[in-house]
Each structure stands twice: as structure tokens, then as C-alpha cells.
Design an enzyme around this catalytic site. Structure first.
Site, PDB file in Angstrom:
ATOM      1  N   SER A   1      33.589  27.133  14.515  1.00 38.96           N
ATOM      2  CA  SER A   1      33.129  28.517  14.578  1.00 38.96           C
ATOM      3  C   SER A   1      34.252  29.396  15.105  1.00 38.96           C
ATOM      4  O   SER A   1      34.810  29.133  16.175  1.00 38.96           O
ATOM      5  CB  SER A   1      31.907  28.628  15.490  1.00 38.96           C
ATOM      6  OG  SER A   1      31.521  29.972  15.642  1.00 38.96           O
ATOM      7  N   VAL A   2      34.590  30.449  14.328  1.00 38.04           N
ATOM      8  CA  VAL A   2      35.697  31.330  14.700  1.00 38.04           C
ATOM      9  C   VAL A   2      35.235  32.775  14.902  1.00 38.04           C
ATOM     10  O   VAL A   2      36.032  33.704  14.905  1.00 38.04           O
ATOM     11  CB  VAL A   2      36.815  31.267  13.632  1.00 38.04           C
ATOM     12  CG1 VAL A   2      37.464  29.895  13.610  1.00 38.04           C
ATOM     13  CG2 VAL A   2      36.279  31.635  12.245  1.00 38.04           C
ATOM     14  N   GLY A   3      33.911  32.946  15.074  1.00 37.98           N
ATOM     15  CA  GLY A   3      33.350  34.277  15.312  1.00 37.98           C
ATOM     16  C   GLY A   3      31.850  34.197  15.429  1.00 37.98           C
ATOM     17  O   GLY A   3      31.253  33.126  15.265  1.00 37.98           O
TER      18      GLY A   3
ATOM     19  N   ASP B   1      37.837  31.055  18.543  1.00 33.95           N
ATOM     20  CA  ASP B   1      38.521  32.338  18.472  1.00 33.95           C
ATOM     21  C   ASP B   1      38.758  32.974  19.839  1.00 33.95           C
ATOM     22  O   ASP B   1      39.683  33.766  20.018  1.00 33.95           O
ATOM     23  CB  ASP B   1      37.737  33.309  17.592  1.00 33.95           C
ATOM     24  CG  ASP B   1      36.285  33.449  18.049  1.00 33.95           C
ATOM     25  OD1 ASP B   1      35.574  32.417  18.087  1.00 33.95           O
ATOM     26  OD2 ASP B   1      35.857  34.576  18.373  1.00 33.95           O
TER      27      ASP B   1
ATOM     28  N   GLY C   1      18.067  31.247  26.033  1.00 34.73           N
ATOM     29  CA  GLY C   1      18.144  32.292  25.029  1.00 34.73           C
ATOM     30  C   GLY C   1      19.066  31.923  23.892  1.00 34.73           C
ATOM     31  O   GLY C   1      20.063  31.230  24.086  1.00 34.73           O
ATOM     32  N   HIS C   2      18.726  32.358  22.686  1.00 36.28           N
ATOM     33  CA  HIS C   2      19.595  32.199  21.527  1.00 36.28           C
ATOM     34  C   HIS C   2      19.949  33.580  20.999  1.00 36.28           C
ATOM     35  O   HIS C   2      19.076  34.432  20.830  1.00 36.28           O
ATOM     36  CB  HIS C   2      18.897  31.421  20.406  1.00 36.28           C
ATOM     37  CG  HIS C   2      18.780  29.958  20.674  1.00 36.28           C
ATOM     38  ND1 HIS C   2      19.769  29.230  21.261  1.00 36.28           N
ATOM     39  CD2 HIS C   2      17.771  29.087  20.415  1.00 36.28           C
ATOM     40  CE1 HIS C   2      19.379  27.961  21.353  1.00 36.28           C
ATOM     41  NE2 HIS C   2      18.175  27.859  20.851  1.00 36.28           N
TER      42      HIS C   2
ATOM     43  N   GLN D   1      19.305  24.580  26.223  1.00 35.02           N
ATOM     44  CA  GLN D   1      20.204  24.215  27.311  1.00 35.02           C
ATOM     45  C   GLN D   1      21.259  23.201  26.812  1.00 35.02           C
ATOM     46  O   GLN D   1      21.659  23.262  25.662  1.00 35.02           O
ATOM     47  CB  GLN D   1      19.425  23.696  28.525  1.00 35.02           C
ATOM     48  CG  GLN D   1      18.657  24.769  29.257  1.00 35.02           C
ATOM     49  CD  GLN D   1      17.190  24.821  28.881  1.00 35.02           C
ATOM     50  OE1 GLN D   1      16.622  23.885  28.346  1.00 35.02           O
ATOM     51  NE2 GLN D   1      16.557  25.943  29.164  1.00 35.02           N
TER      52      GLN D   1
ATOM     53  N   THR E   1      18.063  21.793  34.489  1.00 35.79           N
ATOM     54  CA  THR E   1      16.795  22.389  34.091  1.00 35.79           C
ATOM     55  C   THR E   1      15.672  21.389  34.368  1.00 35.79           C
ATOM     56  O   THR E   1      15.921  20.289  34.871  1.00 35.79           O
ATOM     57  CB  THR E   1      16.838  22.816  32.609  1.00 35.79           C
ATOM     58  OG1 THR E   1      15.720  23.661  32.340  1.00 35.79           O
ATOM     59  CG2 THR E   1      16.854  21.623  31.667  1.00 35.79           C
TER      60      THR E   1
ATOM     61  N   LYS F   1      24.352  26.887  19.968  1.00 33.54           N
ATOM     62  CA  LYS F   1      23.400  26.088  19.171  1.00 33.54           C
ATOM     63  C   LYS F   1      22.611  26.957  18.198  1.00 33.54           C
ATOM     64  O   LYS F   1      22.323  26.537  17.075  1.00 33.54           O
ATOM     65  CB  LYS F   1      22.436  25.347  20.108  1.00 33.54           C
ATOM     66  CG  LYS F   1      23.104  24.355  21.036  1.00 33.54           C
ATOM     67  CD  LYS F   1      22.107  23.675  21.963  1.00 33.54           C
ATOM     68  CE  LYS F   1      21.520  24.624  22.983  1.00 33.54           C
ATOM     69  NZ  LYS F   1      22.501  25.170  23.934  1.00 33.54           N
TER      70      LYS F   1
ATOM     71  N   GLY G   1      24.947  24.154  28.294  1.00 33.30           N
ATOM     72  CA  GLY G   1      24.219  25.152  27.531  1.00 33.30           C
ATOM     73  C   GLY G   1      25.133  26.288  27.104  1.00 33.30           C
ATOM     74  O   GLY G   1      26.326  26.311  27.423  1.00 33.30           O
ATOM     75  N   ASP G   2      24.590  27.223  26.340  1.00 34.98           N
ATOM     76  CA  ASP G   2      25.339  28.394  25.864  1.00 34.98           C
ATOM     77  C   ASP G   2      26.515  28.004  24.979  1.00 34.98           C
ATOM     78  O   ASP G   2      27.523  28.700  24.927  1.00 34.98           O
ATOM     79  CB  ASP G   2      25.845  29.247  27.047  1.00 34.98           C
ATOM     80  CG  ASP G   2      24.750  29.575  28.035  1.00 34.98           C
ATOM     81  OD1 ASP G   2      23.704  30.072  27.588  1.00 34.98           O
ATOM     82  OD2 ASP G   2      24.931  29.328  29.239  1.00 34.98           O
ATOM     83  N   GLU G   3      26.375  26.882  24.245  1.00 32.19           N
ATOM     84  CA  GLU G   3      27.472  26.418  23.395  1.00 32.19           C
ATOM     85  C   GLU G   3      27.468  27.055  22.011  1.00 32.19           C
ATOM     86  O   GLU G   3      28.441  26.933  21.270  1.00 32.19           O
ATOM     87  CB  GLU G   3      27.414  24.884  23.211  1.00 32.19           C
ATOM     88  CG  GLU G   3      27.491  24.091  24.494  1.00 32.19           C
ATOM     89  CD  GLU G   3      26.118  23.700  25.017  1.00 32.19           C
ATOM     90  OE1 GLU G   3      26.037  22.845  25.908  1.00 32.19           O
ATOM     91  OE2 GLU G   3      25.109  24.269  24.510  1.00 32.19           O
TER      92      GLU G   3
END
Length: 426
Positions: A414-416, A334, A43-44, A226, A241, A19, A15-17
Site C-alpha cells: 500500500s502506497v497511499g 509511502d 475504528g476503520h 485491533q 484489548t 486492515k 492495530g491501526d495497520e
């Protein structure tokens, strides 16, 4: 790239990748964005023009004002969280009227689910799993025991009373121990009936809604919560989970799995984890602290500092297999800028053997030691770079190696944090 009719976005690690960012970016190409499992334990965070927005239940596609979003029946819903998010969105200029649809079959988290969650976690002592204490597991337990309360029950006070009474009766002694009694029935009925009235405009038959949309050639984007290794069946059980993060897309939305024609796996450029459980490529000290701070690796819901590790190809190959990945978005690249060396775990040393599998026994799995391949890092900050060819050469080598090793193309980098900090790799 031409968008497919049904795409699944799913996390490939713990998770926390990132998404939410790609749900937000790709939502432009889709008509419906669907959340199909989990609850407000996930959370997102979305950054739009420098402003960060946070959601825990409502799909992040809601920030596209011409899109419709669906909370499917595979989600367990904390009504208080949902109502707060609706108000939060309105306050920030995002009206959800006519755009938010909540399944009439989704199960509801009640106050006693949160109390049970905490009681069980405390009871486990040294074997605790690191739950967010949001009542997710106990709510799913009631669902499986067939004593749960669903959103449709909220609209009929007599039915709601019968369901809450039955649920309490099945766990009388436990609830008494943690402070709930049968004389709480009317209090709970009145409280949740009123909450139900607040979300009544959004409660819908989302199965028919989505299948009708599909038949009319509407495009549907499924937003996973997740990650693969938190899946109740295929993750590092019991440190997982309470829902199926991998296979839940069909069972939690009502759209047949045969209609999913594209799977975008989100892969963080390193690995992080919240809570307990084995973490073979985990690292500590100065480098871990550097990555944690640059990546803001603190839980969106819990605020807990996340554990940090190098990228693990054994995990990712497993995830690609079970998810059916067709393309990859590599995120937070990054964060690695400034490191002299970057490592990738390419296998495990297990006793005298080299293995390339996730062992189901956590005690044995935890005995594995990482085998690393080392890459040269890069000094340059890359968050203003807009093309793959302009990335530092060492970053390009790192990305190309991952794509070749996994046998799946890396199509986004993704760089930021912001939408604009995204490279489309042809």
C-alpha cells in the site's frame, strides 16, 4: 490470485495497520464479510474516490453494495453506535437493508459498562492500560460471569428486565458508588428495549447463516479488529484489548477454524501504538513527528496521537507464528518516503544476552533494547507508482528483506490511502 473460500485478515502489530483498506479491496472477491471480535473501540477508515468514511462496528465490506456483512457473536455491541452507523451509511448512499446481519448471541454494552470502564481505569492510576473507555472490558466481564445481556434478550421485555436486574445485582455496591442503582432497572429496560426494536430487522442466527453459505460454496472474508499484540492472551498483557484478536475468528463467528484456508497479515511499514505498554522499537523526536504527521497517526476513535517506532521483526516473527500467516500486505510504505535512513529491529539486547522473543513479564520486556539493521531510504514520493519494479530500488530492497526475514511473501504493498494506491506484487 484466485481467492480462497475463507480468508482471515488480521493485524500483526498493535492495530491501526490498515486492515480496513484491504477488507474493502478484497471484498470484491467475497460474498460475506464478517467481524468476529472487539467492539466500537476499533475504528476503520476507508478512502473511496477521495472520500474518507469511518466505521467502528459495521464491517467495512458494507461499502460494496452487493455484499453481505455480519457482526458475529464474538463482538460486543454498543447499540447507539450501531444505530448511528446505520444512519450514517444511509445518509451517504449505502443502504444496509438485507445486507447487514447481527448475531442474536452477541452481547450488548449498556451505559453502566462505560461508567465501570472509566472507574477502573481511574482506579489503576499509574498502572492504567490506556483503554478507550468504550465499556468493552466490563461487557466481556459480564459475558464471562454469565450475567450479560445479548441481542436476543432485547426483543423480550420481561427477559431483558430479568437480565439487567441480575447484572445490576452482581455489582450493586460498585454501581452505587458510580451512580447506578436498582431503581434504574426500568429506565434501562425501556431505553434498551426501544434500541433493540431499531436493530430488530438485522438480528439473525448468524452461525447458521455463515455455515449454510459455506456449504453453498460462498466465499467468506473475516475482518479482524485491533492487532496481534493486543490479543488478551498472546499480546502484551495487561496492555491489551479484552478479546482474542488472533484465535477469536472461530469462537466469535461459529465458522470452524479448519475452514480458514488463507491468512493475510497486515504489516505497517513501521510500528505505532495507542495507549500504555512496552514498545521496544519506539522512537521520539523529529523522525517520530515526521512519520506521525505523514501517516496521520491519530486514533480513529480516541483521536490520541499514536506512539511511533521502527518495524520490529521480533514482534512480526511471533505474529506470523501464532496467526499462521500465508501472505503479507505491507501498508503505509509511502509514509517513509523522504527519510535518509530506515531502521528495522532484528533482535533485543537483554542484559548481556541477545534474545529474539517477546518476554511475558512486561517489566522485564521493557528492559530490552532494540538491535537495529539500517537501510538506505528514498526521496521519491511513491503514491502514484503502480508496480513493484517501478518503486525506488531502496524500497524494493526493504520489502524483499522483510519477506525473506519472515519467510512469508509480501503480496500487496500500500502506497497511499485510496483503493487505487495499492501494488499487487507477483
Amino acid at each position: 490470485m484466485k481467492s480462497k473460500q475463507c480468508m482471515l485478515i488480521i493485524g500483526s502489530q498493535y492495530g491501526d495497520e490498515g486492515k480496513g483498506k484491504f477488507t474493502d479491496i478484497l471484498a470484491d472477491k467475497y460474498d460475506y464479510i464478517v467481524r468476529f471480535q472487539g467492539g466500537d473501540n476499533a475504528g476503520h477508515s476507508i478512502v473511496i474516490q477521495g472520500v474518507k468514511y469511518k466505521l467502528r462496528l459495521i464491517p467495512s465490506g458494507i461499502f460494496k453494495t452487493n455484499k453481505k456483512v455480519v457482526i458475529g457473536h464474538g463482538v460486543v455491541i454498543n447499540l447507539k453506535t450501531l444505530i448511528r452507523e446505520i444512519e450514517y451509511l444511509k445518509e451517504n448512499g449505502f443502504d444496509v437493508k438485507g445486507r447487514l446481519f447481527v448475531s442474536n448471541r452477541a452481547h450488548v454494552i449498556l451505559d453502566y459498562h462505560l461508567a465501570i470502564d472509566k472507574y477502573y481505569e481511574d482506579l489503576k492510576g499509574t498502572q492504567k492500560v490506556g483503554t478507550t473507555l468504550c465499556g468493552i472490558g466490563p461487557c466481556y466481564s459480564d459475558k464471562i460471569q454469565r450475567v450479560g445481556v445479548r441481542t436476543s434478550d432485547l426483543l423480550d421485555k420481561d427477559e431483558l428486565r430479568a437480565k439487567i436486574k441480575l447484572s445490576l445485582q452482581t455489582k450493586t455496591h460498585l454501581l452505587q458508588h458510580i451512580g447506578f442503582h436498582m431503581n434504574d432497572v426500568e429506565r434501562l429496560v425501556n431505553e434498551y428495549y426501544l434500541l433493540g426494536q431499531k436493530i430488530k430487522p438485522y438480528i439473525s442466527n448468524t452461525i447458521d447463516l455463515l455455515n449454510d453459505a459455506y456449504r453453498h460454496n460462498k466465499k467468506i472474508l473475516f475482518e479482524g479488529a485491533q492487532g496481534t499484540f493486543l490479543d488478551i492472551d498472546m499480546g502484551t498483557y495487561p496492555y491489551v484489548t479484552s478479546s482474542s484478536t488472533v484465535a477469536g475468528v472461530s469462537s466469535g463467528s461459529g465458522i470452524s477454524v479448519t475452514k480458514i484456508d488463507s491468512v493475510l497479515s497486515i504489516v505497517k511499514a513501521y510500528t505505532s501504538r495507542v495507549g500504555e505498554g512496552p514498545f521496544i522499537a519506539e522512537i521520539f523526536g523529529e523522525i517520530a513527528d515526521y512519520i506521525r504527521e505523514r501517516g496521520s497517526e491519530y486514533g480513529t476513535v480516541t483521536k490520541r496521537p499514536r506512539r511511533i517506532g521502527w518495524l520490529d521483526l521480533v514482534m512480526l516473527k511471533y505474529a506470523v507464528n501464532v496467526v499462521g500467516t500465508t501472505e503479507i500486505a505491507l501498508t503505509l510504505l509511502d509514509v517513509l518516503s523522504g527519510l535518509k535512513e530506515i531502521k528495522v529491529c532484528i533482535g533485543y539486547k537483554y542484559g548481556n544476552k541477545t534474545i529474539h522473543e517477546i518476554l511475558p513479564n512486561n517489566k522485564e520486556y521493557a528492559k530490552c533494547k532494540p538491535i537495529y539493521k539500517t537501510f538506505k531510504g528514498w526521496k521519491e514520493e511513491i503514491n502514484i507508482i503502480t508496480s513493484f519494479q517501478k518503486l525506488p530500488k531502496n524500497a524494493q530492497i526493504y520489502i524483499d528483506y522483510l519477506a525473506k526475514a519472515l519467510g512469508v511473501p509480501v503480496t500487496y504493498i500500500s502506497v497511499g490511502n485510496d483503493r487505487i494506491h495499492t501494488i499487487r506484487k507477483s
